[in-house]
Write a protein that holds these residues in place. Structure first.
Motif, PDB file in Angstrom:
ATOM      1  N   UNK A  76       0.840  -1.187   0.000  1.00 16.44           N
ATOM      2  CA  UNK A  76       0.000   0.000   0.000  1.00 16.44           C
ATOM      3  C   UNK A  76       0.884   1.250   0.000  1.00 16.44           C
ATOM      4  N   UNK A  77       0.463   2.250  -0.735  1.00 14.22           N
ATOM      5  CA  UNK A  77       1.103   3.568  -0.680  1.00 14.22           C
ATOM      6  C   UNK A  77       0.358   4.382   0.368  1.00 14.22           C
ATOM      7  N   UNK A  78       1.067   4.800   1.412  1.00 17.59           N
ATOM      8  CA  UNK A  78       0.450   5.474   2.554  1.00 17.59           C
ATOM      9  C   UNK A  78       0.801   6.955   2.520  1.00 17.59           C
ATOM     10  N   UNK A  79      -0.186   7.798   2.642  1.00 16.23           N
ATOM     11  CA  UNK A  79       0.022   9.245   2.665  1.00 16.23           C
ATOM     12  C   UNK A  79      -0.026   9.744   4.099  1.00 16.23           C
ATOM     13  N   UNK A  80       0.773  10.773   4.384  1.00 14.73           N
ATOM     14  CA  UNK A  80       0.750  11.393   5.705  1.00 14.73           C
ATOM     15  C   UNK A  80       1.807  10.884   6.655  1.00 14.73           C
ATOM     16  N   UNK A  81       2.720  10.019   6.191  1.00 16.26           N
ATOM     17  CA  UNK A  81       3.794   9.515   7.051  1.00 16.26           C
ATOM     18  C   UNK A  81       4.879  10.583   7.116  1.00 16.26           C
ATOM     19  N   UNK A  82       5.162  11.086   8.328  1.00 16.37           N
ATOM     20  CA  UNK A  82       6.098  12.204   8.481  1.00 16.37           C
ATOM     21  C   UNK A  82       7.345  11.830   9.276  1.00 16.37           C
ATOM     22  N   UNK A  83       7.217  10.919  10.234  1.00 12.37           N
ATOM     23  CA  UNK A  83       8.355  10.631  11.102  1.00 12.37           C
ATOM     24  C   UNK A  83       8.308   9.167  11.512  1.00 12.37           C
ATOM     25  N   UNK A  84       9.343   8.740  12.259  1.00 13.85           N
ATOM     26  CA  UNK A  84       9.437   7.338  12.655  1.00 13.85           C
ATOM     27  C   UNK A  84       8.285   6.937  13.574  1.00 13.85           C
ATOM     28  N   UNK A  85       7.713   7.902  14.311  1.00 17.12           N
ATOM     29  CA  UNK A  85       6.586   7.578  15.179  1.00 17.12           C
ATOM     30  C   UNK A  85       5.382   7.096  14.371  1.00 17.12           C
ATOM     31  N   UNK A  86       5.228   7.630  13.153  1.00 15.71           N
ATOM     32  CA  UNK A  86       4.137   7.180  12.286  1.00 15.71           C
ATOM     33  C   UNK A  86       4.316   5.705  11.934  1.00 15.71           C
ATOM     34  N   UNK A  87       5.560   5.299  11.696  1.00 14.72           N
ATOM     35  CA  UNK A  87       5.841   3.911  11.352  1.00 14.72           C
ATOM     36  C   UNK A  87       5.391   2.982  12.479  1.00 14.72           C
ATOM     37  N   UNK A  88       5.742   3.344  13.710  1.00 12.20           N
ATOM     38  CA  UNK A  88       5.348   2.523  14.859  1.00 12.20           C
ATOM     39  C   UNK A  88       3.840   2.496  15.027  1.00 12.20           C
ATOM     40  N   UNK A  89       3.199   3.662  14.871  1.00  8.40           N
ATOM     41  CA  UNK A  89       1.745   3.741  15.052  1.00  8.40           C
ATOM     42  C   UNK A  89       1.018   2.873  14.033  1.00  8.40           C
ATOM     43  N   UNK A  90       1.464   2.889  12.784  1.00  3.82           N
ATOM     44  CA  UNK A  90       0.795   2.113  11.734  1.00  3.82           C
ATOM     45  C   UNK A  90       0.978   0.620  11.973  1.00  3.82           C
ATOM     46  N   UNK A  91       2.193   0.199  12.257  1.00  2.60           N
ATOM     47  CA  UNK A  91       2.444  -1.235  12.428  1.00  2.60           C
ATOM     48  C   UNK A  91       1.711  -1.787  13.651  1.00  2.60           C
ATOM     49  N   UNK A  92       1.718  -1.024  14.732  1.00  6.20           N
ATOM     50  CA  UNK A  92       0.987  -1.480  15.926  1.00  6.20           C
ATOM     51  C   UNK A  92      -0.515  -1.410  15.707  1.00  6.20           C
ATOM     52  N   UNK A  93      -0.975  -0.414  14.946  1.00 11.84           N
ATOM     53  CA  UNK A  93      -2.395  -0.273  14.698  1.00 11.84           C
ATOM     54  C   UNK A  93      -2.978  -1.394  13.854  1.00 11.84           C
ATOM     55  N   UNK A  94      -2.167  -1.987  12.965  1.00 13.72           N
ATOM     56  CA  UNK A  94      -2.645  -3.073  12.116  1.00 13.72           C
ATOM     57  C   UNK A  94      -2.454  -4.447  12.745  1.00 13.72           C
ATOM     58  N   UNK A  95      -1.626  -4.514  13.783  1.00 17.74           N
ATOM     59  CA  UNK A  95      -1.345  -5.818  14.400  1.00 17.74           C
ATOM     60  C   UNK A  95      -2.600  -6.534  14.915  1.00 17.74           C
ATOM     61  N   UNK A  96      -3.593  -5.825  15.497  1.00 21.80           N
ATOM     62  CA  UNK A  96      -4.781  -6.536  16.001  1.00 21.80           C
ATOM     63  C   UNK A  96      -5.709  -7.079  14.919  1.00 21.80           C
ATOM     64  N   UNK A  97      -5.521  -6.710  13.661  1.00 15.03           N
ATOM     65  CA  UNK A  97      -6.426  -7.188  12.620  1.00 15.03           C
ATOM     66  C   UNK A  97      -6.351  -8.710  12.530  1.00 15.03           C
ATOM     67  N   UNK A  98      -7.491  -9.365  12.433  1.00 11.07           N
ATOM     68  CA  UNK A  98      -7.479 -10.826  12.359  1.00 11.07           C
ATOM     69  C   UNK A  98      -6.797 -11.312  11.078  1.00 11.07           C
ATOM     70  N   UNK A  99      -6.026 -12.365  11.235  1.00 13.97           N
ATOM     71  CA  UNK A  99      -5.369 -13.068  10.119  1.00 13.97           C
ATOM     72  C   UNK A  99      -4.199 -12.292   9.519  1.00 13.97           C
ATOM     73  N   UNK A 100      -3.844 -11.104  10.033  1.00 13.65           N
ATOM     74  CA  UNK A 100      -2.678 -10.376   9.552  1.00 13.65           C
ATOM     75  C   UNK A 100      -1.446 -10.920  10.261  1.00 13.65           C
TER      76      UNK A 100
END
Length: 771
Positions: free
Chosen positions: A46-70
């Motif tokens: 996916x091409x993600x818009x709005x990523x500005x700093x390393x904190x965004x990377x952590x937020x996205x990866x942790x935010x998707x971790x609870x998705x079932x089957x990911x």
């Protein structure tokens, strides 16, 4: 409604519009974006818009971790591409990923190279327009502010002062509403997702300063602070434009790999018919026809035919390879002169090209997780700024000050700590250092690589096309002059690189009329009733002469010539060393660097080059995966490795290394994977980038320390009420100018601190000598 309220309303409306227009459609077919991995799991990017700093990377990866089957979610911070892998035997749910990203405050789409390129171009244009508006407004508002300052100590009447304040407001408010959009939108997305990003203190400082300025103007106060707000935006936008300019454009990696792929193949049916099919229909065991000028669509084994293949983009070898029945070919190789019938052994998804792509993707994802100086500073900066401003407000209220005075001091703290100097500290050095390297023949792909170049202690070279020149040359030797001249004229009728080397060395000027090329063998012509042949040893009946030439020079390849029944001649051709290779290797050793040669070439050729250069550590016959494994082994042992290579087979190693460098003649995919490219025939730029990296990192650290010292001194003054927002803005601007001036020191000429002073690109040498 004031202009700042209008700005915030616009941001909210724009964000709502963006969400509405990027909300995943449940009816859309996303199967084209899903790839099946060898272990049976599914993967999408996916091409993600709005990523500005390393904190965004952590937020996205942790935010998707609870998705079932990911199974995993990994964001490549360099190019803002998110790779999501689902567990085996699970139907991938792309709309769920897009919805989760939207809930986190990010918009995303399934990755396509063209869309990402368009998005980057649009973002760059938007930032430049915002910078232009902020710059125009800053100049005009500052002129008016200077008039007010002068009038306050002379005879300006309150009515004229108020008029000048409102003129400033007319200019500053709409300019700030437009120029500040990149920060407002980032802050709004973060707050919507429950996060506080670097954009939040910027937005808070600008909005509060503008609101306070409007209030002060309404009350007829002596000072207003419109100039501070627009100057703040101007300096911050400079930093953001510089960062965007230097951002790694690894989208070229995907585009260049796509260019090597054939979209369709010609399938040979059992009944002898031919059918044009998409690559997805190819399976192992299928027979395909590859015509001259086409790229091989899949890995396979030649069943019928003979031809010369240009495999330089696949194997890194520049010389065309003659293939016949029973020999292997790889997807992406360009077919030269003859038609080939190939039995497929690996189809789409499992070819060598796919393996290289997978290795590169994983290497780039791993590299993007290494935080650079600015990221580490940002993680500490935002909470400290908020805490300082909040404590100032609470402290003055507790001391009995009114809301107006307490808020004014809190705003001064926000302004004086706004990250202008921090925002410029790194990009300014990157841009200046990139310009200095450009003057020395180095094109920097990634500004953050300067920090990595500074940390390198081990340099790994590929051999072919890197330590050696990309074009083959005739080696020095004693040849019959007439035979050499005749062979050179015949060589003009061939497209083979070895024939070209022979023609250049002997000065062939006019081809023989009627010469014809025998596919995969060589070229022949009838001259005065005598058949002339130039090509392989078998074609010319020169097996003994070819063996003797190879025994004398194990590195060489041999092109043979025969005139009628006369004695054949064998001309050894090889890629000569770059003219300053030995000096550069000696210079690296003098600087304390460990030097290795890792090559896919045969052992005898690699050993000969390593021996001449004085390199004790070398390995030959390495596949792309082997090179990555060796580099990772070195890095696990604590070494910081710089890879210097040029072929497609080097691209994964270039991406996996701590830093990387390629010649400008390298394969396009390798150019995209490398941190920098160098021009010319010499290797002196290898020393230049290491020296420039050390200087740049030193200047970056100086700028960061200055920014920290500035805040340590300025924050107590602002918190104590000794700095008004006006003087806070002046102090902030002054710190930015100091940081920029210090960055200009990176323009000092890069000099190799070891090795001869004459490390320069030299002219082409028509015949390679023994060295």
């Amino acid at each position: 409604m004031c202009c700042t309220d209008m700005a915030l309303a616009y941001v909210e409306a724009h964000a709502s519009w963006s969400e509405a227009n990027t909300r995943p459609s449940l009816g859309r077919d996303y199967t084209a974006f899903v790839a099946t991995l060898p272990d049976g799991s599914a993967r999408a990017e996916f091409a993600v818009e709005g990523v500005r700093c390393a904190a965004c990377m952590t937020a996205i990866e942790r935010g998707l971790a609870p998705l079932p089957d990911v199974a995993s979610a990994r964001l490549n911070f360099s190019d803002r591409r998110l790779a999501v892998t689902w567990r085996r035997e699970v139907e991938p749910d792309i709309p769920a990923v897009l919805a989760a990203l939207a809930a986190l405050g990010y918009t995303a789409q399934p990755f396509t190279p063209g869309r990402l390129a368009d998005a980057e171009a649009a973002e760059t244009k938007r930032l430049i327009r915002a910078l232009a508006v902020a710059g125009f407004a800053s100049m005009n508002v500052m002129l008016l502010a200077i008039s007010v300052w002068a009038g306050n100590v002379s005879d300006m009447t309150p009515e004229n002062r108020d008029l000048f304040h409102w003129i400033q407001a007319v200019i500053a408010l709409p300019a700030a509403a437009y120029a500040g959009r990149p920060f407002y939108e980032g802050a709004f997305r973060g707050l919507k997702a429950g996060r506080v990003t670097m954009d939040f203190p910027i937005t808070l400082g600008v909005v509060l300063t503008l609101v306070m300025s409007v209030v002060e103007s309404l009350s007829g106060a002596t000072h207003a602070y419109f100039d501070g707000a627009v100057m703040l935006l101007f300096f911050l936008l400079i930093g953001r434009v510089l960062d965007q300019t230097m951002r790694r454009r690894t989208r070229a990696f995907a585009e260049n790999l796509a260019a090597l792929r054939s979209e369709r193949a010609t399938l040979a049916e059992p009944d002898g018919g031919l059918r044009d099919v998409p690559l997805t229909e190819l399976t192992p065991g299928a027979r395909i026809l590859v015509r001259p000028g086409e790229r091989v669509p899949a890995d396979g084994v030649v069943e019928h035919g003979a031809s010369d293949l240009d495999q330089s983009l696949v194997t890194g070898e520049t010389a065309a390879v003659t293939v016949r029945g029973g020999e292997r070919v790889f997807a992406g190789a360009l077919n030269g002169s003859g038609a080939l019938t190939v039995r497929v052994t690996a189809a789409a998804g499992s070819t060598l090209l796919d393996e290289v792509e997978g290795l590169m993707r994983r290497a780039l994802e791993a590299r993007s997780r290494v935080l650079v100086l600015a990221d580490r500073a940002t993680r500490l900066y935002v909470p400290l700024v908020h805490a300082a401003a909040a404590l100032t407000l609470v402290g003055w209220l507790a001391a009995g000050a009114g809301w107006h005075a307490a808020l004014l001091d809190a705003v001064a703290v926000l302004i004086v700590t706004c990250p202008c100097a921090l925002g410029l500290a790194i990009p300014a050095v990157q841009v200046v250092a990139a310009g200095a390297l450009f003057r020395e023949g180095v094109l920097l792909n990634d500004g953050t690589a300067l920090e990595r170049f500074a940390q390198v202690d081990t340099v790994v070279f590929d051999k072919t096309g890197t330590l050696t020149l990309p074009e083959p040359v005739l080696t020095a030797g004693t040849f019959d002059h007439d035979s050499l001249e005749t062979a050179a004229r015949l060589a003009l009728s061939s497209r083979h690189p070895m024939a070209t080397a022979l023609a250049v060395a002997a000065g062939g000027s006019e081809p023989f009329p009627g010469a014809e090329e025998a596919a995969g063998l060589g070229v022949r012509a009838q001259v005065d009733g005598v058949e002339l042949r130039l090509g392989s040893a078998l074609f010319c009946g020169a097996e003994a002469e070819a063996a003797a030439a190879l025994e004398a020079d194990p590195e060489a390849s041999v092109i043979c010539f025969r005139a009628g029944d006369g004695s054949p001649a064998a001309f050894p051709v090889r890629q000569g060393l770059r003219p300053d290779a030995a000096e550069v290797v000696a210079g690296l050793a003098a600087l304390g660097h460990r030097v290795l040669v890792l090559s896919g070439d045969r052992a005898a050729a690699v050993e000969a080059v390593a021996r001449r250069l004085g390199v004790a550590e070398w390995e030959a016959g390495l596949a792309p995966r082997d090179k990555i494994a060796r580099i990772e082994e070195l890095q696990r042992a604590g070494h910081r490795v710089m890879m210097v290579g040029d072929g497609l087979n080097d691209a994964p190693a270039l991406a996996a290394a701590h830093a990387s460098l390629s010649p400008v003649t390298a394969a396009h995919v390798s150019q995209a994977a490398a941190d920098a490219l160098f021009l010319g025939r010499g290797l002196a730029p290898v020393l230049s980038v290491l020296t420039a990296g050390r200087r740049a990192r030193r200047l970056m650290l100086q700028n960061l320390w200055f920014s920290a010292a500035y805040n340590v001194l300025a924050v107590p003054l602002a918190a104590a009420g000794l700095l008004t927002p006006l003087f806070a803005a002046l102090a902030m601007s002054g710190s930015s100018l100091v940081v920029t001036a210090n960055a200009m020191r990176a323009r000092l000429k890069t000099k190799a601190s070891a090795g001869p002073a004459t490390l320069r690109s030299s002219a082409a040498v028509p015949v390679a000598g023994a060295a």
